[in-house]
Structures are given as C-alpha cells and as structure tokens.
Design an enzyme around this catalytic site. Structure first.
Site, PDB file in Angstrom:
ATOM      1  N   GLU A   1      36.151  84.467  44.475  1.00 32.90           N
ATOM      2  CA  GLU A   1      35.382  85.671  44.190  1.00 32.90           C
ATOM      3  C   GLU A   1      33.965  85.365  44.609  1.00 32.90           C
ATOM      4  O   GLU A   1      33.313  84.485  44.038  1.00 32.90           O
ATOM      5  CB  GLU A   1      35.469  85.974  42.691  1.00 32.90           C
ATOM      6  CG  GLU A   1      34.821  87.291  42.323  1.00 32.90           C
ATOM      7  CD  GLU A   1      34.601  87.399  40.828  1.00 32.90           C
ATOM      8  OE1 GLU A   1      35.509  87.050  40.054  1.00 32.90           O
ATOM      9  OE2 GLU A   1      33.502  87.820  40.440  1.00 32.90           O
TER      10      GLU A   1
ATOM     11  N   CYS B   1      28.883  89.597  38.073  1.00 33.14           N
ATOM     12  CA  CYS B   1      29.447  89.873  39.398  1.00 33.14           C
ATOM     13  C   CYS B   1      29.765  91.343  39.555  1.00 33.14           C
ATOM     14  O   CYS B   1      29.921  91.835  40.664  1.00 33.14           O
ATOM     15  CB  CYS B   1      30.681  89.027  39.677  1.00 33.14           C
ATOM     16  SG  CYS B   1      31.656  88.701  38.213  1.00 33.14           S
TER      17      CYS B   1
END
Lengths: 509, 509
Positions: free
Chosen positions: B243, B280
């Site tokens: 990620e 995020c």
C-alpha cells in the site's frame, strides 16, 4: 512479417501476415478501453448468453477450424476435434459461473455502532479490472489460444481482450478471431471487445500500453519472464498471469512399482508422449525405485510410441538443445537413440533419460529444467531418505503425481512433499489432460506460474480479472444490482457475516 | 543502529537498536520456514484460538503499549487506545473467518465421464503460501505494525511472519513482538512463527530471501516501489502486497455544496487533519463547485484545528517539500500561513491549498501526488464537463468520496468516474476510519497499491497468503479434513457446482 509453416514438411504455407505496428497497438488498446463499459455493463445473464454464443460459434465452425489447426500444428484431427469441444465447453463453464453469481463475492455489512471500530453500511463486490492482454500458446491452438480459457475468463469477468497471436498458427488465429468477432457483432458488441494482434514487438508494446490492466500468458520461461519484466517495470505495474514451465514430478513408490510395473510404464509413456510431449503437464521427471526395472519398461514403450512432428522450428531446436544439456551431465544416460533420427519437417525421435538420485542431487538445476518435447527423465532412488532429499530439490510445478498402493506407508510423506510445491496433486493417475470444472486448479509456484494464487483453467480463472470495490453508505439507486437490498439477482451473498445461498440473502428483503 | 525519537521534542529516546545482520535474516527466514508446518497443521478452530489469544494479549498489555506508542509517535492516548482495541479486534475477525471456514474455498467435483472433457474426482482448497515478510508502517503503530492486519491475516492463513519494524516506533515494536511471542509460546508454538527484524538493508535482504513467499508492505511510494522491484527481480518473483500512496479524491456536487456548506467544511477539515493528516485515507484532493465558498470555510476550520507533531523527521521533511512542490505550480494558492510556523519537534502548521480546474488539468501530475501530512488541495470547478475532465486525471486511490443530495442529477456520473479508480466509494461521509469487517476493502489501483486484486483490511485480506491446490483421485485418508467425504469440518463447500452452507455439503455424506 511472418508465415505459417507446415510442421510435417517445414514448408511455409498460407499468406504473409504483417506485424501490428506500435500505432495500431495504441489504437487497439484504446478501443478496448472504450468497449469496457459496454461489456462490464451487461447483466450477468446477458454476459452468460454472450459467452454461450461464442462457444456455439466455435462448434458451428468446427470442421473448418480443425482442418486449419491441423495444417498449421500437425496435432492431428482427433486431438484437435476434442480440443475444440473442450474450448467451447470453457465458454459454457464461465456462463454457468456468471449465472451462479457467487463469483462476484457480494458481501453486505449492516451499520454497527457497537463494532470495534463502529461502522456504517458497507457492501463489497468484485468488478471488472479493464482491458486484458492475452498471449496465445503454440501447443493448444484452441484451448490456450485466441478462444482459449484466458479469453473466455477475461470476457466473463467483463474485460475486453487483446490477443497476441502465436506465430505457430497465424491462419487459425485470424480465422478464430473472425468467427468470434462475428458472434460478438451479432450480439451487439462494439468494436474492441476482442482484437487480434501479431508480432513480438507488438506483444511488448501491448504489455506496456497504459490501457492494459492485466496480462495472461502461456508459453516458454524465457519469453514469459521477458514480458513479466516489461509488466513489472511499467510506471504502474499490472498483474501478469504467466504459465511458464513445469517439470511435473511423478513419484512411484516401491510398493506401486512392485505391484503394477507394466501399468505404470504404459501410463507414463502414454502421458509423456501425448501431443509429442508438448503438454505443459507432461510428466518430465519421474522418481522410481531402483529395483523395479521401470526405466527399461518405459523405454520400450516410448520407443514404440507414435510421435508426431513438433510444432515449430523453435520448439524443435529447443528440444534438441535441452536433450544435449541433459546428456552432458555426468551420470545421465539416454536409453534410446535419437533425437537425430527425425523424419522431415519438425520430426524428432522420442527419448527416455535416466540418472540415479546421487546424480540428480549433484545437478538438480539441469535435471529439473523442463525439456519441452517427447522426453522424460527417470531418476532411480534406493531409500525413502534419498527420495525425500531429491523431492526437496524439485521446483514449483503445475502438477505432482504419486503412484502408491492402498495403505502404502510411503504415500503420506510423498503427498506432503509434492503438495508443498505443486498446484494439482494426482494419485494413481497421470497429469496430462486438464479438466474444466469448478474445482480445477492449473497453476503453481514459480516457475510453473508467475502468480501462485491464480489458475488459468477452471471456474476461478475469472478472478484474475476482477478487483474488489466497497461501497460505503451508497444509496440504493447508485448501487450495482448485486448489492441492492432484497438481493434482486438472487445470488449467493454474505450478509452480516453469514453466507447464504437461498437467493434471498439481503438486508431489508 | 537506530534510536526512537520523541516527535514532540525531536530528542532521541530509548535504547540504541542494532540492525539485523544478513546472516541473522537468513537464520530468521529459515526458522520461519521450519515453523510453517506447525502453524499450517493446526486445525481451523485451533488456529482461531491462537489468534484470539494474540488479540487478548494485546488487550492485557494495553496501558503499557499505549504509553510506549505515545512516547514514540505523539499520536495521543485516546487515539492510540482506540487503535489498540481495533488491532485486537482484527485478530478476532480472522478467528471468525477461520471458524466460518468458507475462506478455504473447499470445492468438490465428482467423477463425470460425460463432461467435456471427462474427469475423475477433483477437490480444490486454499492452503498456506509460506513465510510472509511484513513491513510495518509509521502512522498506525498498532493497526499496521507488528501486530497489525498484515500479521493477523498471514498468521490466520497459516503463514509464519517476519516483521520488519518501522524505525519510527522501535521500542513499541520490540515490546509488541515480545508480548505476541509470549502468547505464541504459551500456545505451544515453535520459534519462528513470528519474528521481528530491524534495519533498511535487513528489509531488502528479507524480501530477497528464498524462504520468503510473499511480502506485505505499508509505507511510502518510494520505499514501496524499491522493495517491490526487489521482489520482482528475484529469480523467483513473489507476490508483493504494497500500500503506497493515495490521494483519496472527494467530489462535492453543486447541490451538496449549496445545501450543506458548513457540514461539509466541518467534515472535510476534521477528516483531513485526523492524526495530523497522516492517514493513508486522508482526503487529499477535493473537487468543489466554484460558487459555494467552500475553500474559505475549510481554511477557517483547518486553521483552528489542533494538529500534533508529525511522526518522524523524514515525514516532516517530506511534508515541507511536498507543499513547496505544490505551491510552485502556477495558479496554486495557499490559504493559510505555514508550515514554517512549527512549534518544536516535528511540529508543522496545517495548510489548505486551492487551484481552479484549469490549473489542475495543466499540472495534474503534481496536484495528484500525495502530500503526507496536514494539507488538503481544493480544486474548484465550474461545470460538470470540467469536473469530468478533472476526474479523468485522478490516479488510482484507496478511496473516493462523493457528497451529493437526494436525487442529485450529478451523483451517478461521479460515482461511475470514482468507481473506476478507487477501492472504496463513500457517499456523504469521509474516508478516514477503516472498519474491520467482512465487506471491507482497503486497496485500489496503482499507486494506491501494488496489487489491485487484494486488500490489507477486512476478512478477505487472508487470501493474499493462500494458494490453491487441487487433489485428483486422492484417497480419503490422504486428503485434508476440509475436503473429506461427509464434510467433517461442517464448512461451506461447493459440490458439483452447487454452493451449500448447511455444513453438510459433501459427497457420500
């Protein structure tokens, strides 16, 4: 530019075929991207009907396609007729997968203020990834080519497909693409749902094209790795589902060798020589007990086998080179003459090669490299410890096979050792012949494939071309049908943690 | 060598921590491989109990762990207390997944001589992949670190884990690993089920180690891409679940902006400043209608927000550099002073940046690059066409959000455009806060992640660490329990094409 070659004579046949230019690749990929909303927008039953049409179109042109395939591959009419039927059946399986609906993994969670952390309404499903590049293989001109499983599963997922034709059967590729295009057009599909391109450079450009979202490849380790590297070095790497090379280990236990030496020799010779040894599931490395005399029995049968010409000059060259590499290893022995005794075209003589376990352990890297064509390597072992050590050196494979007797004390440890490195584990059978079912897995750890989680055959092959999306608090009218209240599609869904298959799973419905 | 730093003062705290040497990495990975059969050999309920123990161990040490985390991250006790609870709950979710059993996808096909091609007995399930390398993130010292979702899902899958500690919280990492090791040991686990390593070079060696079969990573695009490249250039590339970076676009329709300007400004400022903008899923790029005066309202609230120090010197430097890059773009304007007005340690002042759609389209590459920290970029649009063109330039993201009114004519096209590029689509909410449920998806197209098919949060995160295997004609006593006749585990199975959940699905049973 390329031209088909008759493997029986080595003579060029059919028209010259121009390579697709870089500009054309750009244009083809762009049209594929434009076609994606149409294909992805079809309901599951509509897409199932489209797939069924494609399968039927193949059946409707069976005679013509099989004749073309035989001229370009020399695989023979009976085998090719069966392969076409299987290829059409693949479309039917994916149609069934779409009608079933579980493939989209519809999952709903009701708002829960007491959860840790608390959450609102969440609904997940799989949606099409986008245009897919498919690289056709030479050895299955139907099942792993233009109309093969990669194409069928990508279209089933809702992804337009650009197929890079294999130069081994360019005429068949073009005609197959025409037939599928006709069926697509009759179903109202726009241009770009399925396109055929030609040429090696075109293939590389295809993998690098920004519109392409995944690649499916079946072919050689060298070619596959090169294209894998192109996909991984993109600014935005994309999934690369490559089936590269597989040695398909077989273990014959002492008990099985003693009980059924002829049956095993028959089966092994038949499986290894099938399609002139050009199956990705060919048993290429066979561990047999020293005492049973299996190598001689296998060699007899292989010597008597009818082996057709190899598919292409490149495969013929690779086979001769691979055999030379094997036979250079100290302790490795050829049991038959050949392959120099070819008989015109790409014909070669089959071969059986033997080594003992000590030889194998000393040069495992060479002895575990796939030699594509009519050869199998028999490694003799004298103890279970020796066998275990040898199995520890076997690389990832599509299949692993054990021949054992009922209550065979050797079976469990062999199953465990093979199970750790293969995608399909066969008991008292042979790996060639890959059924097309819900539970099939055709994949395995590197170098068998580049994507160990995925399969190129069977119902779950569709998953390679789907990505998840979760909708959070999205109102009913903006949700896909699969996730709406009351389960209007009547598909299996998991609701608040409970998987239900009564077709009624759904919040408020 | 490294040492923790107090983000509130910039002073080093805690002991020096030595980097793991290459020899130690080899040893750690080898022990992980040796532990794999033990972990993979546990029954699903046994492994579920082990996971529940790990979650409970975290809860038992909550006070100590939260204090350590706060000292090293400055994220504050309330937030960290919640994060620890969520992290423990992740173990519980995977325990539930194991007890449910559907995750292993047991699928059985009876022999069928009438199928095309005919087939014998085939049974498929998912099995553990092997040792997994987990790279911890700085911004979630519990949920995406040593005991985070990657670790929990890999252990659930039956895969031993080697965690590369994040240098931002080394003391917490070591203590968390100790606590988990204690719980594992109490449950009878051998060494190697979970190991912690330190250092950048150690991390690269870990990804390259032959025993490692997959990597899970959460972190920066640069660091992630570098490790991705290591994984892909191995002789045997392995799955890399990274990620990396996400801009998390938000679209506010004209109707929503007119109806709820203050509510939207409140929500956006709160979400963007959460954890000092170090989520995020921070909404980093917000498309708002020109007329609504939203930028001013958002700036007011951001100016008043309490923003803690950033996690590390590297993040602080990256934030300042990112802001400079944004503000160099002609037409981009800062609405607040800062970030020079920091206040000691890694403190920075928050920022709101604006541009019009024309500016955005001219420099989309810069304006869509994630700037990690307390800033959000507002792009004003005047027409739906302008908005559509701008959305066409938005890269892959973890989330996309739309704020719309009931029957809003603009909603459907925004949902479609965002849906094509994000992993989670939020309606009238905010992307920060990732629920841990069956239907959660935390992933998305590159650059959000390196593996668009997979999630790092939610029940299906386990699938990253499982590979399929099909057993062909394997006798009952050599089959895993999940595939035996009569369904002894009572799990959902698909038998001859029919998915059943009554716990009785099975041939002859």
């Amino acid at each position: 530019m390329s031209r088909a070659v008759d493997p029986r004579t080595g003579a060029a046949i059919g028209p010259e075929i121009a390579d697709t230019t870089p500009e054309e690749i750009r244009e083809v990929c762009s049209r594929a991207a434009q076609a994606a909303p149409w294909l992805g927008g079809l309901s599951f039953p509509e897409r199932a009907a489209l797939l069924a049409d494609l399968g039927q179109a193949l059946r409707d042109h069976s005679g013509e396609l099989v004749a073309l395939a035989d001229a370009e591959t020399a695989l023979g009419v009976p085998r090719l007729t069966g392969e076409l039927a299987r290829t059409a059946a693949q479309f039917d399986l994916f149609a069934e997968v779409l009608r079933d609906g579980a493939f989209c993994e519809a999952t709903l969670d009701s708002p829960n203020p007491d959860a840790v952390p608390p959450h609102t309404d969440l609904r997940r499903m799989l949606v099409p990834l986008g245009p897919v590049a498919v690289f056709a293989a030479s050895n299955f001109p139907f099942a792993f080519s233009v109309a093969g499983g990669d194409t069928a599963s990508a279209l089933a997922a809702g992804c337009p497909v650009v197929v890079k034709a294999h130069p081994g059967h360019p005429g068949l590729s073009a005609r197959t693409a025409e037939i599928l295009a006709g069926a697509l057009s009759a179903a109202g599909a726009p241009e770009g749902v399925l396109t055929l391109v030609h040429g090696e450079a075109a293939g590389r450009a295809l993998v690098a094209d920004p519109a392409v979202t995944a690649v499916a490849f079946t072919g050689s380790p060298g070619g596959g790795r090169a294209l894998f590297d192109v996909a991984m070095s993109r600014p935005d790497p994309i999934p690369f589902y490559g089936e590269l090379g597989s040695i398909n280990p077989v273990v014959v236990t002492a008990a099985a060798a003693a009980a059924r030496p002829d049956e095993i020799a028959d089966g092994l010779a038949g499986s290894a020589m099938l399609g002139s040894g050009q199956f990705c599931t060919k048993p290429g490395l066979v561990f047999v007990p020293e005492a049973a005399g299996l190598p001689g029995r296998v060699a007899e049968r292989v010597a008597a086998a009818e082996v057709g010409p190899l598919l292409t000059a490149r495969i013929e060259g690779g086979f001769r080179e691979g055999l030379r590499r094997l036979l250079k290893v100290p302790g490795v022995r050829a049991l038959l003459d050949g392959p120099e005794q070819g008989g015109g075209g790409h014909r070669v003589a089959p071969q059986v090669v033997t080594a003992d376990a000590r030889t194998f352990l000393a040069d495992a890297a060479v002895l575990t490299e796939e030699c594509f064509g009519p050869v199998t390597v028999l490694v003799t072992y004298s103890t279970e410890e020796e066998l275990a050590a040898a199995l520890g050196r076997v690389p990832g494979s599509l299949t692993g096979t054990v021949h054992a007797e009922p209550d065979d004390p050797a079976a469990a440890s062999v199953v465990a050792a093979l199970g750790a490195r293969v995608g399909r584990l066969i008991h008292n059978g042979w790996p060639t012949g890959v059924a097309v079912t819900w539970s099939q897995h055709h994949g395995g750890p590197w170098p068998a494939t580049t994507a160990v989680l995925h399969t190129s055959v069977g119902a779950t092959a569709i998953r390679r071309f789907l990505r998840p999306i979760t909708y959070q608090d999205v109102p009913e009218q903006l949700l896909p049908a699969a996730l709406r209240d009351g389960n209007p599609l009547g598909i299996p869904r998991r609701v608040d943690g409970v998987l239900t298959t009564d077709g009624k799973a759904g919040r408020r419905g």
